[in-house]
Design an enzyme around this catalytic site. Structure first.
Site, PDB file in Angstrom:
ATOM      1  N   HIS A  81       0.848  -1.195   0.000  1.00 12.78           N
ATOM      2  CA  HIS A  81       0.000   0.000   0.000  1.00 12.78           C
ATOM      3  C   HIS A  81       0.886   1.248   0.000  1.00 12.78           C
ATOM      4  CE1 HIS A  81      -3.882   1.973   1.791  1.00 12.78           C
ATOM      5  NE2 HIS A  81      -3.166   2.869   1.118  1.00 12.78           N
ATOM      6  N   LEU A  84       2.443   6.756  -5.122  1.00 15.84           N
ATOM      7  CA  LEU A  84       3.615   7.307  -5.797  1.00 15.84           C
ATOM      8  C   LEU A  84       3.307   8.539  -6.633  1.00 15.84           C
ATOM      9  CD1 LEU A  84       5.641   4.110  -6.775  1.00 15.84           C
ATOM     10  CD2 LEU A  84       5.608   5.420  -4.638  1.00 15.84           C
ATOM     11  N   ARG A  85       2.034   8.949  -6.696  1.00 13.07           N
ATOM     12  CA  ARG A  85       1.591  10.260  -7.193  1.00 13.07           C
ATOM     13  C   ARG A  85       1.714  10.487  -8.693  1.00 13.07           C
ATOM     14  NH1 ARG A  85      -1.377  10.706  -2.852  1.00 13.07           N
ATOM     15  NH2 ARG A  85      -0.337  11.475  -0.977  1.00 13.07           N
ATOM     16  N   HIS A 202     -10.518   0.703   1.924  1.00 12.12           N
ATOM     17  CA  HIS A 202     -10.223   1.722   2.933  1.00 12.12           C
ATOM     18  C   HIS A 202     -11.447   1.779   3.846  1.00 12.12           C
ATOM     19  CE1 HIS A 202      -8.811   5.942   4.122  1.00 12.12           C
ATOM     20  NE2 HIS A 202     -10.057   5.897   4.583  1.00 12.12           N
ATOM     21  N   ASP A 328       1.540   2.677   3.668  1.00 18.06           N
ATOM     22  CA  ASP A 328       0.602   3.744   3.283  1.00 18.06           C
ATOM     23  C   ASP A 328       1.389   5.023   3.001  1.00 18.06           C
ATOM     24  OD1 ASP A 328      -1.706   5.069   2.626  1.00 18.06           O
ATOM     25  OD2 ASP A 328      -2.420   5.333   4.673  1.00 18.06           O
TER      26      ASP A 328
END
Length: 444
Positions: A81, A84-85, A202, A328
């Site tokens: 999890h 990396l944008r 989530h 995360d």
């Protein structure tokens, strides 16, 4: 550890790592033995483990040899999890910098979430991410995209999951925007089953202070902040395990943070429900007190909880109720966190610090080594079908040499992630990756 085979059967040993400290027992030792560590040699050929043997027990010549005295041997870790944008928010992190943090942090496998811009809900985005990984880190760490469960992560219509799977997605999730519709969640789980994939959820009731970033309790009351109660997570966890039980299908619960959720998961597993769960290093090492000074660096979703929840999570990880660890990793630029608490985004940058912080739990006796090993290696890899090194002959030669006594201060100069948003800034940690090998080749 497996029984030792005979490396003489292999014509050529490419790599021999000599006299590394292995903190677990070899199976060839007495059953039940729990030594503090054994010196071992690791022999590698063609990117695979040949043998892990007591140091100096075999006279084998290798093309390359490494003196690992004073260093600890660990298999490479897997992070189930991370964010990396890229594409779309490269100012926070890009795939190259995220994989750099992973490589130096000891991770061989990185599963990255779909909340990119555009969202990873189409094969073209998945393929772009994988190509960026190949270009920047051709020898690994390996990138495993998680596809969006719904189009645009809007929770209204399922994404084209078959196309995403074919493009390389290993799981599906709506990430930080939990699916409100139970019917849509059900259909998503059923489609994933047909594709041989698992839904990662989530767990957060979307109507109970979503993404508040602080636990509802004493600290939030004192600061005058709107907090999120632990039941917001536990309610959603209960829904998911009941769905999984009713359908007879698997589900994975992301970043569990509280004792109430642990109780839900423990009871479900006792009934035979196919549920796995992860927690994160910050939920095992930090408490809600981190936000006492309105520190947005400690603002995370779900929020940091009281000490009682930390203890419950440690117990659950040790006994297997919580299966695995995940970072995360949620990088944000400095200017995004340097605002008033309510306006700051949730998230902690965790790839650089995860190994050191969780190894400290092992060092201090709060977490058994076998639970640490399971949580970072075999459990996530088994659940999501990823390569894993158990040091059995034929396993991928993915391992690291860890200097468990190296002290370092968390800061811009010592972090490889592009973003430095962690409440650990300025703190001294013990333990640093000295070398990292994937398929027997050095990446750090």
């Amino acid at each position: 550890m497996p029984e030792n085979n005979k490396p003489q059967q292999v014509k050529k040993i490419d790599l021999a790592v000599r006299s590394a400290l292995w903190p677990g027992p070899l199976k060839s030792q007495a059953k039940g033995a729990k030594p503090k560590g054994r010196l071992v040699d690791v022999l590698v050929a063609k990117g695979r483990i040949v043998a892990l043997v007591p140091a100096g027990s075999l006279d084998v010549h290798a093309a390359h040899e490494i003196d690992a005295r004073g260093l600890m041997l660990l298999p490479s870790l897997t992070d189930a999890h991370a964010h990396l944008r890229e594409p779309g928010q490269e100012y926070k992190e890009d795939i190259a910098s995220g994989l750099s943090a992973a490589a130096h942090g000891g991770f061989s496998n990185i599963m990255c979430m779909a909340n990119t811009r555009p969202v990873n809900d189409s094969a073209s985005v998945t393929e772009f991410m994988l190509e960026q990984a190949r270009r920047s880190w051709p020898g690994g760490p390996r990138l495993f995209p998680i596809g969006a469960l719904t189009k645009g992560l809007k929770g209204q219509e399922l994404a084209s999951m078959a196309d995403l799977k074919d493009a390389g997605c290993v799981a599906f999730s709506n990430d930080g925007r939990p699916v409100e519709s139970t019917e849509l969640m059900r259909r998503g789980m059923e489609y994933c089953q047909d594709l041989g994939r698992i839904v990662i959820d989530h767990c957060e009731d979307p109507f109970l202070a979503p993404a508040a970033g602080v636990n509802e309790g004493e600290v939030s009351s004192r600061l005058g902040l709107s907090g999120q109660p632990d039941i917001a997570e536990a309610i959603q966890a209960a829904r998911d395990v009941l769905l999984a039980e009713y359908l007879g299908l698997p589900v994975h619960l992301a970043h569990i943070s509280c004792e109430k959720s642990v109780a839900v998961i423990r009871a479900a597993k006792a009934r035979g429900v196919d549920v796995t769960a992860e927690t994160c290093p910050h939920y095992l090492t930090l408490t809600e007190d981190e936000v006492a000074g309105y520190s947005a660096l400690a603002k995370v979703s779900p929020p940091l909880r009281p000490r009682a929840d930390v203890e419950a999570l440690l117990e659950a990880l040790a006994d297997g109720t919580i299966d695995m660890l995940a970072t995360d990793h949620a990088p944000h630029a400095a200017h995004e966190k340097e605002v008033e608490f309510d306006a700051a985004p949730c998230g902690i940058s965790g790839l650089d610090t995860a190994l050191a912080t969780t190894w400290e739990l092992v060092r201090t006796g709060k977490l058994p080594f076998d639970a640490f090993l399971r949580a970072w290696t075999t459990a996530p890899c088994k659940r999501f079908g990823l390569p894993v090194n158990t040091f059995a002959p034929g396993d991928p030669a993915d391992f690291l040499l860890f200097d468990q006594d190296a002290a370092w201060t968390v800061g811009p100069e010592t972090m490889h992630s592009k973003s430095k948003n962690t409440p650990l800034l300025g703190r001294t940690l013990r333990g640093r990756v000295a070398a990292h090998f994937l398929a027997g080749k050095s990446i750090v």
